[in-house]
Design a protein around this motif. Structure first.
Motif, PDB file in Angstrom:
ATOM      1  N   GLN A   1      61.887 -23.238-115.361  1.00 50.83           N
ATOM      2  CA  GLN A   1      62.685 -23.095-116.597  1.00 50.83           C
ATOM      3  C   GLN A   1      62.939 -21.641-116.964  1.00 50.83           C
ATOM      4  O   GLN A   1      63.970 -21.290-117.503  1.00 50.83           O
ATOM      5  CB  GLN A   1      61.974 -23.747-117.790  1.00 50.83           C
ATOM      6  N   GLU A   2      61.931 -20.826-116.673  1.00 48.49           N
ATOM      7  CA  GLU A   2      61.959 -19.433-117.111  1.00 48.49           C
ATOM      8  C   GLU A   2      63.033 -18.599-116.405  1.00 48.49           C
ATOM      9  O   GLU A   2      63.413 -17.536-116.892  1.00 48.49           O
ATOM     10  CB  GLU A   2      60.567 -18.836-116.813  1.00 48.49           C
TER      11      GLU A   2
ATOM     12  N   ILE B   1      66.103 -17.503-118.540  1.00 50.03           N
ATOM     13  CA  ILE B   1      66.051 -17.323-120.002  1.00 50.03           C
ATOM     14  C   ILE B   1      66.194 -15.862-120.414  1.00 50.03           C
ATOM     15  O   ILE B   1      66.758 -15.569-121.454  1.00 50.03           O
ATOM     16  CB  ILE B   1      64.815 -17.970-120.684  1.00 50.03           C
ATOM     17  N   TYR B   2      65.721 -14.932-119.574  1.00 49.53           N
ATOM     18  CA  TYR B   2      65.882 -13.512-119.933  1.00 49.53           C
ATOM     19  C   TYR B   2      67.345 -13.095-119.755  1.00 49.53           C
ATOM     20  O   TYR B   2      67.849 -12.256-120.484  1.00 49.53           O
ATOM     21  CB  TYR B   2      64.944 -12.635-119.104  1.00 49.53           C
TER      22      TYR B   2
ATOM     23  N   TYR C   1      69.793 -15.210-120.203  1.00 53.10           N
ATOM     24  CA  TYR C   1      70.417 -15.798-121.390  1.00 53.10           C
ATOM     25  C   TYR C   1      70.252 -14.847-122.583  1.00 53.10           C
ATOM     26  O   TYR C   1      71.216 -14.543-123.296  1.00 53.10           O
ATOM     27  CB  TYR C   1      69.772 -17.156-121.702  1.00 53.10           C
ATOM     28  N   ASP C   2      69.024 -14.373-122.782  1.00 53.10           N
ATOM     29  CA  ASP C   2      68.761 -13.453-123.887  1.00 53.10           C
ATOM     30  C   ASP C   2      69.682 -12.238-123.818  1.00 53.10           C
ATOM     31  O   ASP C   2      70.268 -11.829-124.808  1.00 53.10           O
ATOM     32  CB  ASP C   2      67.301 -12.965-123.850  1.00 53.10           C
ATOM     33  N   GLN C   3      69.777 -11.658-122.608  1.00 61.29           N
ATOM     34  CA  GLN C   3      70.571 -10.444-122.452  1.00 61.29           C
ATOM     35  C   GLN C   3      72.044 -10.729-122.746  1.00 61.29           C
ATOM     36  O   GLN C   3      72.700  -9.998-123.485  1.00 61.29           O
ATOM     37  CB  GLN C   3      70.414  -9.901-121.016  1.00 61.29           C
TER      38      GLN C   3
ATOM     39  N   ILE D   1      63.194 -12.153-112.351  1.00 61.59           N
ATOM     40  CA  ILE D   1      63.870 -12.752-113.504  1.00 61.59           C
ATOM     41  C   ILE D   1      63.923 -11.847-114.732  1.00 61.59           C
ATOM     42  O   ILE D   1      64.756 -12.035-115.579  1.00 61.59           O
ATOM     43  CB  ILE D   1      63.212 -14.107-113.861  1.00 61.59           C
ATOM     44  N   GLU D   2      63.051 -10.856-114.778  1.00 60.57           N
ATOM     45  CA  GLU D   2      63.056  -9.964-115.943  1.00 60.57           C
ATOM     46  C   GLU D   2      63.686  -8.616-115.649  1.00 60.57           C
ATOM     47  O   GLU D   2      64.435  -8.091-116.463  1.00 60.57           O
ATOM     48  CB  GLU D   2      61.618  -9.704-116.401  1.00 60.57           C
TER      49      GLU D   2
ATOM     50  N   PRO E   1      68.751 -10.083-115.727  1.00 63.61           N
ATOM     51  CA  PRO E   1      69.501  -9.801-116.957  1.00 63.61           C
ATOM     52  C   PRO E   1      70.557  -8.720-116.744  1.00 63.61           C
ATOM     53  O   PRO E   1      71.668  -8.816-117.257  1.00 63.61           O
ATOM     54  CB  PRO E   1      68.424  -9.330-117.940  1.00 63.61           C
ATOM     55  N   TYR E   2      70.209  -7.692-115.953  1.00 62.89           N
ATOM     56  CA  TYR E   2      71.117  -6.559-115.771  1.00 62.89           C
ATOM     57  C   TYR E   2      72.166  -6.852-114.707  1.00 62.89           C
ATOM     58  O   TYR E   2      73.338  -6.522-114.872  1.00 62.89           O
ATOM     59  CB  TYR E   2      70.301  -5.299-115.439  1.00 62.89           C
TER      60      TYR E   2
ATOM     61  N   THR F   1      74.706  -9.256-116.188  1.00 56.28           N
ATOM     62  CA  THR F   1      75.562  -8.554-117.152  1.00 56.28           C
ATOM     63  C   THR F   1      76.587  -7.709-116.396  1.00 56.28           C
ATOM     64  O   THR F   1      77.773  -7.707-116.731  1.00 56.28           O
ATOM     65  CB  THR F   1      74.708  -7.664-118.085  1.00 56.28           C
TER      66      THR F   1
ATOM     67  N   PRO G   1      66.549  -0.335-117.197  1.00 57.77           N
ATOM     68  CA  PRO G   1      65.771   0.685-117.917  1.00 57.77           C
ATOM     69  C   PRO G   1      64.627   1.254-117.074  1.00 57.77           C
ATOM     70  O   PRO G   1      64.137   2.335-117.339  1.00 57.77           O
ATOM     71  CB  PRO G   1      65.246  -0.060-119.150  1.00 57.77           C
TER      72      PRO G   1
ATOM     73  N   PRO H   1      71.240   0.411-122.364  1.00 59.05           N
ATOM     74  CA  PRO H   1      72.141   0.063-121.260  1.00 59.05           C
ATOM     75  C   PRO H   1      72.829  -1.272-121.529  1.00 59.05           C
ATOM     76  O   PRO H   1      72.279  -2.126-122.209  1.00 59.05           O
ATOM     77  CB  PRO H   1      71.204  -0.038-120.059  1.00 59.05           C
TER      78      PRO H   1
ATOM     79  N   HIS I   1      64.516  -6.875-123.431  1.00 60.99           N
ATOM     80  CA  HIS I   1      64.653  -8.253-123.907  1.00 60.99           C
ATOM     81  C   HIS I   1      63.337  -8.887-124.328  1.00 60.99           C
ATOM     82  O   HIS I   1      63.327  -9.900-125.015  1.00 60.99           O
ATOM     83  CB  HIS I   1      65.367  -9.119-122.862  1.00 60.99           C
TER      84      HIS I   1
ATOM     85  N   VAL J   1      61.241   0.713-124.684  1.00 71.78           N
ATOM     86  CA  VAL J   1      61.257   1.480-123.438  1.00 71.78           C
ATOM     87  C   VAL J   1      61.470   2.970-123.721  1.00 71.78           C
ATOM     88  O   VAL J   1      60.845   3.824-123.122  1.00 71.78           O
ATOM     89  CB  VAL J   1      62.377   0.972-122.496  1.00 71.78           C
TER      90      VAL J   1
ATOM     91  N   PHE K   1      68.245  -5.816-129.304  1.00 71.41           N
ATOM     92  CA  PHE K   1      66.934  -6.472-129.277  1.00 71.41           C
ATOM     93  C   PHE K   1      66.023  -6.067-130.440  1.00 71.41           C
ATOM     94  O   PHE K   1      64.802  -6.153-130.338  1.00 71.41           O
ATOM     95  CB  PHE K   1      66.230  -6.268-127.922  1.00 71.41           C
TER      96      PHE K   1
ATOM     97  N   LEU L   1      69.453 -13.651-131.720  1.00 73.87           N
ATOM     98  CA  LEU L   1      70.049 -12.726-130.774  1.00 73.87           C
ATOM     99  C   LEU L   1      71.540 -12.575-131.071  1.00 73.87           C
ATOM    100  O   LEU L   1      72.176 -13.497-131.552  1.00 73.87           O
ATOM    101  CB  LEU L   1      69.860 -13.246-129.350  1.00 73.87           C
TER     102      LEU L   1
ATOM    103  N   PHE M   1      58.694 -21.879-123.307  1.00 73.90           N
ATOM    104  CA  PHE M   1      58.772 -21.697-121.858  1.00 73.90           C
ATOM    105  C   PHE M   1      57.469 -21.130-121.343  1.00 73.90           C
ATOM    106  O   PHE M   1      56.987 -20.135-121.886  1.00 73.90           O
ATOM    107  CB  PHE M   1      59.872 -20.700-121.488  1.00 73.90           C
ATOM    108  N   PRO M   2      56.918 -21.720-120.288  1.00 80.01           N
ATOM    109  CA  PRO M   2      55.756 -21.083-119.679  1.00 80.01           C
ATOM    110  C   PRO M   2      56.185 -19.781-119.004  1.00 80.01           C
ATOM    111  O   PRO M   2      57.251 -19.716-118.398  1.00 80.01           O
ATOM    112  CB  PRO M   2      55.285 -22.119-118.647  1.00 80.01           C
TER     113      PRO M   2
END
Lengths: 438, 550
Positions: A25-26, A29-30, A32-34, A274-275, A279-280, A283, A300, B86, B107, B112, B136, B169, B517-518
């Motif tokens: 699932q994970e 999601i990051y 999505y957040d971004q 995934i992190e 996300p980058y 995008t 970053p 960025p 995120h 940072v 964020f 968000l 979410f795990p």
């Protein structure tokens, strides 16, 4: 109004292979957040689409699932495959200039016959889209550029006999990474020789090498092939932070590639950082495909990024030389291969389903015909499936097969059934757009 | 007793509600130069009949003040300080060009690079309202808080931060919300003072509440801080009026057919449906939570013109109906002629229709065509909204596979022209309809009846040991076993405190959504990510019983 980009975004936040599996699932999601935090879904240049649910017919136009679709294909697969069809429709109906199916689960390791999950893939969502494009929009020449770090062996396998589908995959050398295939010798079956181009890169190749390869080899080949539709299998695991592979591509590298490639449709494949990456990279690809400024999309944290060495550049140069030679000689080589093959061409393939631990042995025979593309038979046996040992005998009638070949294909399956020795019998008849159980 | 006031573009309405019934109502012209005059006139209209000034428990107002200020473009200068880090180049995403500040929060809320104000930033600041918004910041508001402090030290006027606008968000949306808030703080502050003054002059000391775009209300002190929330409240007021007057338990479409527009809302389980992301103000997406509404430029005063293919309705309004002394034929003239409306000069209405007639066509036939055309337009938009709603993206397999189209079972009509048009529209849709009594003052009823709402968002990352309530800029350390249940308890507590702090009676909270979410690292579960949104249970103080309906 035609928006520059249609985005089918489907993170499937309620689907996983297993709790600790990379396909969990994970995964998005990051991303999505971004995407939501950046406000990309609010931009006038981007039109968001809800994926539709693919029909059984859409899947069976491409796959023969043994014993049956419902045994291994979940709703999540129907939605991610459906997402590629939504993307295809949006582009073909000119609602958008290009589309990106940012969906999961992925598909490029799934082959024509599916006994289970391999390389995290159950059904090949790009192949399903390509067959849909051919069926619905009568699409002619299609090119796929697979930018996932793993060889797109499923897509290669499905279109290995199709001269009108050019498959180009660059990836980390199979000697060092799953699935272990993807060398330049795998160039297509005799009638489709030269329509399958593999470019295995050495580990640690980065933006410079990949762009050199693209500019000097892939771009000229695409310009020469002149596809009606260009598809990007947009895996993102060439990224320098991906833990399953060892490459050095950055978000900028991917975004610039998307910008140069200008694919009509991109489909997400792998990518498991995934992190730090997804996300980058997503995008960047979304902005590039929408024709927007992506120059500010920079991870970053670039501490893990290393300079490219001479050995990776030397491999790129070698691939450019060999690839050019293959491409320019493909007509002559194809004629030789066809002459040598005669009336049929057979390959035996062991196929390993790493995710499910299934071993499959296949004998695939392409039968040639002077009037048409002929037909295909597949003799498949699998060990370790959910149903234990199982086997199937299958014939494929191509869309352009002549009635004689169509009949021969059915006869071949009927003959096999009479002989016994297999559990299941299918004819995938593309002239009728139907998978028949015999 | 509850007082509801709706200061609209044309009319200022007031109602007094007692025990779920409209005790008295008054409709007066809005006085544009000095809003208080119209307001006092409307107050007098209801007070003289009830003499209830000291029995009022609450006064609530719905106003188009912010809407009008934005529409006329008369907003003061606001400086935006943005920390985008960025990503997408946001320089053209806001109503005013931003000063870009270096720094980045990722995120997961990890700072940072610390944000640092450019050295020249203070030069133009003194007295100017400022917005500070960082990407964020809802995961970690540190950089916004630091910049806010720095700007104040430089002598900035009021500073509005992105994270205080919404816990959700959407960096650009929060920034735009903060911009429109900063730009209307003084305007709204002044207006609320005027209203309070007007109430005082009529000896009303009840607390003052202001309607929000989400159909809730907020007390005056919050409204003066979150002014952008009062944008677009006209339709929200009418929706809450419908909730009070009809309380549709079935799936329904409600239509508020006013002078110039028809506002359409959808209902399910006695609640209006919400828009997915937030309202747009002047074309800019914001974090202002709003109902899923569409506006069609068809209303009683829409003027009619004959075209080659038929009759065009609106979008202009030239004045009232000809039957009421106006200059051009309108929809209301058609209704009058068809006896669907009953005030005005029927002969003038006939003349109005005649002026649109083709040779040999009767005025009645023209009126009929007008009515059909208007119904067609509205039905087409309803159908479009149903399609759009079905196409709204969702991100769970289950939501795609189980999706069903919205299928209304009832049509509800309020507003001046509802009586004329709603039966025809319901007929087209093959549905029953309901036009409540008091449908003409639904907006004021809605303002009177709407409960206060506050939405709170909680973000928990047990792998990082962090838990944050962005709107409160409140963070705390938590352990690995922190659960969704604990999160909900925390958020309920916060909502209770927020309510108390602003003088709102706490009557329970509900979860709007929750997800967990795990987080898996190196093959092990290192924690979970939990997102929860809760709100004070929204709704109305009463629903009319035995009032209205047909």
């Amino acid at each position: 109004m035609t928006a520059p980009l249609g985005l089918v975004f489907f993170p499937a936040v309620d689907w996983m292979i297993s709790e600790t599996h990379p396909e969990r699932q994970e995964r998005l999601i990051y991303t999505y957040d971004q995407i939501v935090e950046e406000g990309l879904l609010d931009l006038a240049e981007i039109r968001e689409y809800k994926p539709r649910v693919a029909a059984r017919r859409d899947i069976e136009r491409t796959h023969i699932v043994v014993p049956d679709l419902k045994d291994i294909v979940t709703d999540a697969h129907l939605v991610s495959a459906g997402g590629t069809l939504t993307a295809a429709d949006a582009v073909m109906k000119r609602e958008v200039k290009r589309a990106f199916a940012l969906v999961r689960p992925p598909g490029h390791h799934a082959m024509r016959v599916a006994h289970g999950i391999r390389g995290f893939c159950t059904v090949n969502i790009e192949a399903i889209m390509i067959d849909y494009l051919r069926k619905t929009y009568n699409a002619g020449r299609i090119a796929v550029v697979d930018t996932d770090v793993h060889h797109g062996d499923g897509t290669q396998e499905i279109f290995y006999h199709d001269p009108d589908t050019l498959f180009i995959s660059f990836h980390q050398d199979g000697h060092t990474l799953y699935p272990g295939s993807g060398f330049m010798e795998e160039a297509g079956s005799p009638y489709a020789f030269g329509a399958n181009i593999n470019l295995p890169l050495l580990p640690e190749t980065g933006d410079r090498g990949v762009h050199l390869l693209f500019d000097e080899l892939i771009r000229p080949i695409l310009d020469d092939f002149q596809p009606d539709i260009l598809i990007n299998s947009a895996g993102q695991d060439n990224h320098y932070t991906d833990m399953l592979a060892s490459m050095q591509v950055t978000a900028q590298g991917y975004a610039r590639l998307a910008d140069k490639l200008k694919a009509d449709i991109a489909v997400l494949e792998g990518g498991y950082s995934i992190e730090a990456a997804l996300p980058y990279v997503n995008t960047g690809i979304v902005l590039a495909m929408a024709g927007l400024d992506y120059s500010h999309v920079i991870e970053p944290d670039q501490r893990e990024l290393r300079a490219e060495g001479n050995h990776t550049t030397a491999r790129v140069a070698q691939l450019i030389r060999d690839g050019r030679a293959l491409w320019s000689a493909r007509g002559k080589l194809k004629a030789e291969k066809i002459a040598k093959a005669g009336s049929s061409w057979t390959r035996k393939k062991p196929i390993y389903y790493d995710t499910d631990g299934i071993r499959e042995m296949q004998t695939e025979t392409a039968f040639y015909c002077p009037k048409c593309p002929g037909y295909l038979t597949i003799d498949s046996s699998a060990w370790g499936s959910y149903f234990g040992e199982q086997s199937a005998f299958i014939a494929v009638v191509w869309a352009a097969s002549c009635p004689d070949c169509g009949k021969k294909a059915y006869d071949a399956v009927l003959r096999a059934k009479k002989q016994g020795g297999h559990n299941y019998f299918f004819v995938q008849d593309k002239t009728k757009d139907l998978l028949e159980r015999i | 007793m509850l007082l509801g006031i709706d200061v609209g573009g044309t009319f200022t309405d007031a109602v007094i509600i007692e025990n779920g019934r409209v005790l008295c109502k008054a409709k007066r012209h809005t006085t544009h130069g000095n809003v208080t005059d119209g307001l006092l006139a409307a107050l007098d209209g209801v007070l003289e009949n009830s003499g209830a000034a000291d029995k009022l428990k609450r006064a609530a107002i719905s106003t188009t003040l912010v809407t009008n200020a934005v529409a006329t473009g008369r907003l003061p200068e606001v400086k935006i300080f943005a920390v985008p880090g960025p990503g997408f180049d946001c320089r053209k995403a806001f109503p005013a060009p931003p000063v870009i500040v270096e720094g980045y929060t990722d995120h997961r809320g990890q700072n940072v690079r610390h944000a640092k104000l450019p050295s020249a930033a203070g030069d133009f600041l003194p007295g100017v309202p400022a917005v500070v918004s960082a990407k964020f910041s809802v995961r970690n508001p540190e950089s916004e808080l630091a910049l806010e402090k720095e700007l104040k030290a430089h002598g900035a006027g009021k500073v509005v931060t992105g994270h205080s606008m919404s816990g959700l968000l959407g960096f650009i949306r929060r920034t735009n919300s903060a911009y429109y808030t900063a730009a209307t703080l003084d305007l709204c502050g002044g207006f609320f003072a005027l209203v309070r003054e007007g109430l005082k002059r009529r000896a009303i000391n009840a607390p003052l509440y202001v309607l929000k775009a989400d159909g809730g209300t907020m007390p005056e002190n919050l409204a003066a801080r979150y002014t952008a929330e009062t944008y677009f409240t006209g339709p929200a007021a009418s929706v809450m009026g419908i909730k009070a007057l009809v309380n549709p338990g079935r799936r329904a479409v409600s239509l508020d057919i006013g002078g110039t527009t028809t506002d359409i809302a959808f209902w399910e389980n006695s609640r209006p449906l919400f828009g997915k992301r937030g309202a747009k103000i002047n074309g800019y997406p914001t974090a202002v939570r709003a109902l899923h509404l569409s506006s069609v430029p068809v209303g009683g005063d829409s003027c009619l013109t004959r075209t080659e293919s038929g009759i065009a309705i609106g979008p202009r309004r030239m004045g009232p109906a000809m039957a009421l002394g106006g200059p051009a034929p309108t929809l209301t003239d058609a209704f009058l002629l068809l006896r669907l409306d009953d005030f005005g000069d029927a002969e003038k209405a006939r003349a109005a229709m005649h002026s649109l007639a083709r040779p040999g066509e009767t005025p009645e036939a023209v009126a009929d065509e007008v009515m059909r055309t208007a119904a067609d337009k509205i039905v087409a938009v309803i159908m479009e909204m149903i399609e759009e709603y079905a196409l709204e993206p969702v991100y769970r397999v289950e939501d795609v596979v189980k999706a069903r189209k919205f299928a209304p079972e009832l049509v509800i009509g309020v507003g001046g022209a509802a009586k004329g048009l709603v039966p025809e529209i319901a007929g087209r849709l093959g549905l029953p309809f309901d036009i409540p009594a008091d449908a003409l003052v639904a907006n004021a009823v809605g303002a009177a009846a709407a409960r206060p709402t506050i939405l709170g968002v909680l973000r928990v990352d047990t792998a990082l040991g962090s838990c944050i309530l962005p709107q409160a800029a409140q963070g705390m350390k938590i352990d690995r076993n922190f659960s969704v249940r604990e999160g909900e308890r925390l958020l309920t507590e916060w909502l209770r405190r927020e309510a108390e702090r602003s003088g709102v009676e706490f009557h329970g909270a509900e979860t709007v959504w929750r997800e967990e979410f795990p987080v898996i690292r190196d093959g092990w579960r290192s924690g979970s990510i939990i997102n929860i949104a809760m709100q004070l249970t929204p709704g109305v103080f009463f629903t009319a019983k035995g009032v209205g309906g047909q």
